[in-house]
Design an enzyme around this catalytic site. Structure first.
Site, PDB file in Angstrom:
ATOM      1  N   ASP A  76       1.126  -4.658   2.770  1.00 17.35           N
ATOM      2  CA  ASP A  76       1.310  -3.462   1.799  1.00 17.35           C
ATOM      3  C   ASP A  76       1.918  -4.288   0.598  1.00 17.35           C
ATOM      4  OD1 ASP A  76       1.829  -0.954   0.694  1.00 17.35           O
ATOM      5  OD2 ASP A  76       2.146  -0.071   2.523  1.00 17.35           O
TER       6      ASP A  76
ATOM      7  N   HIS B 266       3.201  -2.361  -2.200  1.00 16.46           N
ATOM      8  CA  HIS B 266       4.182  -1.282  -3.051  1.00 16.46           C
ATOM      9  C   HIS B 266       5.506  -1.479  -2.642  1.00 16.46           C
ATOM     10  CE1 HIS B 266       0.621   0.921  -5.083  1.00 16.46           C
ATOM     11  NE2 HIS B 266      -0.067   0.303  -4.093  1.00 16.46           N
TER      12      HIS B 266
ATOM     13  N   SER C 295       0.083   0.714   7.136  1.00 21.23           N
ATOM     14  CA  SER C 295       1.303   0.174   7.375  1.00 21.23           C
ATOM     15  C   SER C 295       1.844   0.902   8.482  1.00 21.23           C
ATOM     16  CB  SER C 295       2.281   0.558   6.065  1.00 21.23           C
ATOM     17  OG  SER C 295       1.561  -0.158   5.162  1.00 21.23           O
TER      18      SER C 295
END
Length: 488
Positions: free
Chosen positions: A17, A19, A70
């Site tokens: 992931d 972000h 996630s």
């Protein structure tokens, strides 16, 4: 904790992931409240997190995630901490996470404290409770009890939600009067590449409301600027954003790149077949979609995205579009520059603006597709507000979102468009896009096409889907965990 700090908190965005805006804001808030924060960045493997936690002897571990895969990684992380006999409290946060998921999936795996933190403003209070010598244990045990109750309620609810078999759902799919429908032929087939899109044009198309949400200011733009509570803060933020946006555009801090494509297509049950050319003999790709299985009131179909493309047997020549675009090329050197100067504010600001530019790019490119490249709405004339409100014909659903929740479908998108080569966008093992400020998806032109959520799907559909995708049921369940209507 040393006398100078309230405690040591390790934070990371999990494996696969990319972000970290929300996580960075939480980190800043915690630091302002005298916590020592060790931020491991993005795409961090569980082993690394645990190693660093041990080495720095941290008091709390915070995990963040934006995409659905996630969630699985966080469950794995909790199991690992349990296996190693740890007792460090675990904070869970990020756009894809929720209180119910934390309660149902993560908490049972770990005897230490597990707490879902919805936003940065709560993080300080939670950390304070967890690390309080007087209240810490009671706090954890209260949360454990609350999560156990949530699990019970969830189990009772799951048995009452009425669903239908996949066959019944298919029989109740949306059926157009195909005889009276003539799809518009795109102005070109195959790919078109945009190497350096005008940022100034994109800046005009920004939807500012989500920008304020990224900073955890609730409200709608432009009203938020006059808000009694957060107005002043919002105006400051907006002024800073405008000034940085000007620099981004004038000094070309970022480069916007895109690739779009149109393909002859027809549906076959819940799949969409893409063909190499108008003879429609060679299938170059199959898009696999999921269908709603909830009981619907009369006249309401059980939607599936394939319903919006003419079925093979109608012999109607239909089409589908695809896109991948980014406004994040070149962001790294500027983020590093800010981080080297310990300038968290500008680093978060730049990432938030890159995200807004990418979404504006998606909006603008979709508009050009409708009016110019596919031209099925050639005379559309909408204001920016109307565009943001999606007052137009056609949709652009993205793999991983409610209408097509399977992230692995991005693999097919990448094979068709080759965005790594054509637009500088790569995907991680969890199908997160890099740079983070990227958007990809499909274009549908059907006048009835609309967004929907698949809702919870049942085992019969999962097995059917696994067969269509040539995967095991277990593999499919892993990727579709958030939408499964049964316990695995």
């Amino acid at each position: 904790a040393t006398s100078s700090s309230n405690g040591k908190i390790l934070m990371a965005t999990v494996k696969g992931d990319v972000h970290d805006i929300g996580k960075n804001i939480v980190g800043v808030v915690l630091q302002c409240n005298n916590y020592e924060v060790i931020d491991l960045g993005v795409m961090v493997h569980a082993e690394t997190i645990l190693q660093e936690a041990k080495e720095h002897q941290v008091d709390i571990i915070g995990l963040s995630g934006l995409i659905t895969p996630s969630l699985d990684e966080m469950v794995h992380m909790a199991s690992e901490m349990q296996r190693l006999g740890l007792r460090i409290p675990l904070l869970i946060g990020g756009a894809t996470t929720s209180r119910i998921h934390t309660a149902v999936k993560i908490d049972p795996k770990y005897d230490g404290g597990v707490v879902y933190v919805p936003d940065a403003s709560r993080a300080v209070g939670v950390a304070g409770e967890l690390l309080s010598e007087a209240r810490g244990e009671a706090y954890i045990s209260a949360i454990k009890t609350e999560y156990a109750q949530l699990r019970d309620q969830r189990e009772q609810r799951q048995t009452t939600k009425k669903t239908v078999s996949l066959q019944r759902a298919r029989e109740n799919g949306f059926v157009d009067d195909w005889d009276s429908y003539a799809p518009t032929v795109p102005t070109f087939l195959g790919l078109r590449i945009f190497d350096d899109y005008d940022l100034n044009e994109l800046a005009q198309c920004i939807d500012w409301t989500p920008f304020f949400h990224a900073w955890e200011l609730a409200g709608k733009y432009p009203k938020i600027l006059e808000d009694a509570v957060v107005g002043e803060q919002a105006r400051h933020l907006f002024a800073d954003a405008k000034s940085m946006l000007k620099q981004i555009v004038e000094q070309k801090w970022l480069t916007a790149r895109a690739v779009i494509g149109f393909f002859p297509a027809n549906s076959f049950d819940d799949d969409i077949l893409l063909f190499s050319d108008e003879t429609r003999e060679d299938v170059v790709a199959v898009l696999h979609h999921l269908r709603q299985q909830l009981v619907k009131p009369p006249e309401r179909p059980n939607w599936c995205l394939s319903d919006f493309v003419a079925p093979v047997e109608t012999e109607i020549p239909d089409y589908i579009g695809a896109f991948a675009l980014t406004a994040g090329i070149g962001i790294e050197e500027h983020v590093q520059r800010f981080e080297a100067a310990h300038d968290d504010y500008d680093s978060i600001m730049l990432k938030a603006l890159a995200d807004r530019l990418a979404e504006a790019f998606a909006e603008r490119m979709h508009q050009r597709v409708r009016t110019e490249f596919w031209a099925y709405s050639a005379d559309e004339n909408l204001t920016n507000e109307e565009l943001i409100a999606e007052k137009y014909r056609g949709i652009r659903p993205a793999p991983g979102y409610p209408a097509c929740p399977d992230h692995t479908e991005k693999q097919t998108l990448w094979e068709l468009l080759q965005p790594d080569k054509n637009a500088g966008i790569e995907i991680t093992e969890s199908y997160a896009m890099m740079p983070a400020a990227s958007v990809s998806g499909w274009y549908f032109s059907h006048p009835q096409s609309q967004y929907f959520g698949t809702g919870k799907i049942q085992r019969d559909q999962v097995e059917d889907y696994a067969e269509r995708k040539n995967l095991t049921t277990e593999e499919v369940e892993k990727w579709l965990a958030p939408v499964l209507g049964y316990q695995v």
